[in-house]
Motif scaffolding. Structure first.
Motif: not given
Ligand SMILES: Nc1ncnc2c1ncn2[C@@H]1O[C@H](COP(=O)(O)OP(=O)(O)OP(=O)(O)O)[C@@H](O)[C@H]1O
Ligand SMILES: [Mg+2]
Length: 232
Positions: A36-37, A39-42, A83, A190
């Motif tokens: 979690n967190g 950066g995958k979705t980003t 997602e 995940q």
């Molecule tokens: N809109 C936003 N504003 C500020 N920080 C953000 C935003 N979206 C994501 N983040 C931060 O960027 C980082 C990466 O987030 P991301 O959603 O890409 O993770 P992820 O790997 O997809 O996690 P998950 O498995 O929970 O979906 C995290 O620390 C998150 O808190």
């Protein structure tokens, strides 16, 4: 098919993606795994033009798409199932699929038939309001809607999230079939175990950086991965 070269993405002061580079070759399934967190979705949002990188470039089938807006990328062959599915809850199954064909309305009818062949459960529920579908059926609908644009590269963000094991298996079977019929897939998961089983190659993200990469097999047998993602 896709080349992400040294991207850095920020949310205000938060440095979410750090020097990320990755490649997806034609006809591959590439998995992006991480906690979690991580950066995958980003990463997917940046590829699909919803977020901007401060550095580097993104290339899709030889074309620089770094500064192209999300709505233009669909017609270039990129589809993104976000997602949490995001189907139109008030619309029927059929109407949701029609929305997915807006870039290619000439093919709507055939496209819908294709989707119904692939997802027979949706065919039986074509007039059902999407909000009343089960989680797995909503995931199928979100995937079906993305397929309506006949993408070359399909990006899926945690398609197995919240599904019972039998449905998870079904979704992974469908991904494998899509891949066999010529769709290239970038899969965020995940569920590392299942993702590594079907992936040709995979990248492991940790705190916004790529920590490891290799073939699905290599990573599935790596001690580091076993400890961190596969329960020992
Ligand atoms: N809109 C936003 N504003 C500020 N920080 C953000 C935003 N979206 C994501 N983040 C931060 O960027 C980082 C990466 O987030 P991301 O959603 O890409 O993770 P992820 O790997 O997809 O996690 P998950 O498995 O929970 O979906 C995290 O620390 C998150 O808190
Ligand atoms: Mg995510």
């Amino acid at each position: 098919m896709l080349k992400v070269d040294n991207i850095n993405v920020y949310y205000g002061q938060i440095h979410a993606l750090k020097d990320i580079s990755l490649e997806v070759h034609p006809d591959e399934i590439v998995a992006l795994i991480g906690a979690n967190g991580a950066g995958k979705t980003t990463t997917l949002h940046t590829i699909s033009g919803l977020l901007r990188t401060k550095t580097g470039s993104i290339t899709l089938m030889g074309e620089d798409i770094t500064h192209i807006k999300a709505d233009k990328l669909v017609s270039k062959g990129l589809a993104h199932v976000p997602e949490g599915r995001h189907v139109f809850l008030q619309m029927t199954v059929q109407e949701n699929l029609e929305m997915g064909a807006y870039t290619n309305s000439a093919y709507t009818k055939d496209g819908i038939l294709d989707v119904f062949n692939r997802f027979p459960r949706l065919k039986h529920r074509r007039n059902q309001i999407a909000g009343t579908l089960s989680g797995g059926e909503q995931q199928m609908l979100a995937m079906g809607r993305a397929l309506m644009s006949q993408p070359k590269l399909l990006m899926l963000d945690e398609p197995s999230m919240g599904l019972a094991p039998i449905l998870v298996q079904q979704i992974f079977d469908i991904i494998t079939e899509l891949h066999k019929s010529g769709t290239t897939v970038l899969l965020v998961e995940q569920n590392a175990e299942m993702a590594l089983q079907i992936a040709d190659r995979a990248y492991v993200l940790e705190s916004g950086r790529i920590k490891l990469s290799g073939t699905g097999k290599e990573l599935a047998s790596s001690d580091e991965i076993k400890k961190a993602y596969l329960g020992g």
